[in-house]
Design a protein around this motif. Sequence first.
Motif, mmCIF file in Angstrom:
data_model
loop_
_atom_site.group_PDB
_atom_site.id
_atom_site.type_symbol
_atom_site.label_atom_id
_atom_site.label_comp_id
_atom_site.label_asym_id
_atom_site.label_seq_id
_atom_site.Cartn_x
_atom_site.Cartn_y
_atom_site.Cartn_z
ATOM 1 N N PHE A 79 -25.070 -18.830 47.944
ATOM 2 C CA PHE A 79 -24.097 -18.643 47.268
ATOM 3 C C PHE A 79 -24.587 -19.265 45.964
ATOM 4 N N ARG A 80 -24.351 -20.528 46.568
ATOM 5 C CA ARG A 80 -23.715 -21.436 44.807
ATOM 6 C C ARG A 80 -25.724 -21.118 44.058
ATOM 7 N N ARG A 81 -26.328 -21.565 44.792
ATOM 8 C CA ARG A 81 -28.116 -21.880 44.048
ATOM 9 C C ARG A 81 -28.142 -20.927 43.662
ATOM 10 N N LEU A 82 -27.998 -19.802 44.462
ATOM 11 C CA LEU A 82 -28.375 -18.336 43.909
ATOM 12 C C LEU A 82 -28.139 -17.524 41.922
ATOM 13 N N ASN A 83 -26.243 -17.983 42.636
ATOM 14 C CA ASN A 83 -25.648 -18.468 40.973
ATOM 15 C C ASN A 83 -26.446 -19.299 39.629
ATOM 16 N N GLN A 84 -27.295 -20.172 40.218
ATOM 17 C CA GLN A 84 -27.906 -20.439 39.089
ATOM 18 C C GLN A 84 -28.278 -20.135 37.978
ATOM 19 N N VAL A 85 -29.172 -19.032 38.479
ATOM 20 C CA VAL A 85 -30.581 -17.964 37.550
ATOM 21 C C VAL A 85 -28.669 -17.542 36.628
ATOM 22 N N PRO A 86 -29.358 -16.733 35.655
ATOM 23 C CA PRO A 86 -29.114 -16.036 34.698
ATOM 24 C C PRO A 86 -28.758 -14.182 35.108
ATOM 25 N N GLY A 87 -27.359 -14.526 35.173
ATOM 26 C CA GLY A 87 -27.213 -12.853 35.435
ATOM 27 C C GLY A 87 -27.115 -13.158 37.430
ATOM 28 N N ALA A 88 -26.782 -13.805 37.378
ATOM 29 C CA ALA A 88 -26.078 -14.281 39.251
ATOM 30 C C ALA A 88 -25.390 -13.875 39.443
ATOM 31 N N THR A 89 -24.235 -14.040 38.975
ATOM 32 C CA THR A 89 -22.949 -13.636 39.487
ATOM 33 C C THR A 89 -22.889 -12.361 39.399
ATOM 34 N N SER A 90 -22.770 -11.971 38.037
ATOM 35 C CA SER A 90 -22.655 -10.124 38.418
ATOM 36 C C SER A 90 -23.622 -9.540 39.628
ATOM 37 N N ALA A 91 -24.990 -10.358 39.735
ATOM 38 C CA ALA A 91 -25.591 -9.967 41.242
ATOM 39 C C ALA A 91 -24.841 -9.965 42.165
ATOM 40 N N LEU A 92 -23.819 -10.903 42.164
ATOM 41 C CA LEU A 92 -23.005 -11.319 43.790
ATOM 42 C C LEU A 92 -22.026 -10.945 43.441
ATOM 43 N N VAL A 93 -21.644 -10.783 43.029
ATOM 44 C CA VAL A 93 -20.676 -9.787 43.081
ATOM 45 C C VAL A 93 -21.087 -7.583 42.974
ATOM 46 N N ALA A 94 -22.034 -7.659 42.768
ATOM 47 C CA ALA A 94 -22.437 -6.634 43.786
ATOM 48 C C ALA A 94 -22.764 -6.675 45.209
ATOM 49 N N MET A 95 -23.498 -7.871 45.018
ATOM 50 C CA MET A 95 -24.373 -8.156 46.817
ATOM 51 C C MET A 95 -22.475 -7.612 47.435
#
Length: 426
Positions: free
Chosen positions: A124-140
Amino acid sequence: MAAERGDGGGAVTLLADMLSTLLQRTYRAGGQGRADTRPMPELATDLIGATGEISGLTLARTMLDTYADMDDEAKLDFFRYLAEEMTISPPEVRAALDAYEAAQTRATYRAFMTAAEPPRQELFRRLNQVPGATSALVAMRADLLRLGRKDDALLALDLDFRHLFASWFNRGFLVLRPISWESPAHILEKIIAYEAVHAIDSWDDLRRRLEPPDRRCFAFFHPAMPDEPLIFVQVALTRGVPGSVQGLLSEERTQIAGEDANTAVFYSITNCQSGLAGISFGNSLIKQVAADLSLEFPGLKTFVTLSPIPGLLRWLQSEAHSYDPNDDEAMRALAARYLIGARQPEGLPRDPVARFHLGNGAQVHQIHARADISDKGLRQSAGVMVNYLYDINKVSQNQERFAATREIAASSEVRSLSAAAEKALA
């Protein structure tokens, strides 16, 4: 600042951010990022093991884009993979703990920390490195809560999301912004869409809640989600404590200047992101807004809510208590009894709104009949509403007692009403 570091760390970080943004633009334009069609488990394994910054960013963006295109069945398969294959290894945890117990050194502690953290957290931390990832992880996480609520393994996976989000959405990262009629249209559209307590029926309705001098709205935002409110509160500045939401929202009400108000009424608090359920913002929001309003309007002396009682009728029906929705005094008494006496097995109030405000240190202050005669208000509580009082001098004390002993702070009037209902129900 990082950019001033002599070791060049700031420059490296800036370069990574620029490359990440460039990659994102490439994918949006239909570039090579979506060419990798390998299964998600294979992509996840490679992302965990990636050592190059660009390859890691590419894999992260590919995974997020792939996930966004999945149907619910594929998402469930992915969640089950994370829950079953990217979890901790009990033998490794036991061995690392034994080594740490035998010799408490930096190396043994680091080994234990590594063993005790499931690999999916690093994913999850590595996914969160790209722009927009935080919002995508919240949706996940919103998908996980929706699809996995009856699966213990998936609920355990959710604890990892909560652990990370509690840090990523720490109060120190949140930005409080006032929302006004002059705010950008895309933000105002989201206020209309997210409002969960008293529906906003039109742009004119929204304007009546934002534009007058005795109305305020505030929202928390996160820097990684600058266009997405996390939670917002609508405030009415009044003279005296109100007992009807219809009166507060009426088109014919008499407006007052903010300087003439002595009471701030938090009449609607809405959590906007279902993927952040269980991450508490409300306590900080109310206290920050109260502090800001006090500075703007020194004449404000009272801070209260005008809150729904969503579980009242359900409780009355489940307990087989008879009631007459047209008997105002009886309904007030039953509501008082419900708020003070109806508890969950662990001792917390049964009503979710009561749990929220009492957990923040508020007091059950006044109860009003015919206070919300909307279809929703009548359906949930026969129109009864409650004021929770935030007494700045007693909030901390109330909060500590509630946390330690489940003691509910309530006015003498509310306690008398509850006692009358208890006697009538005996």
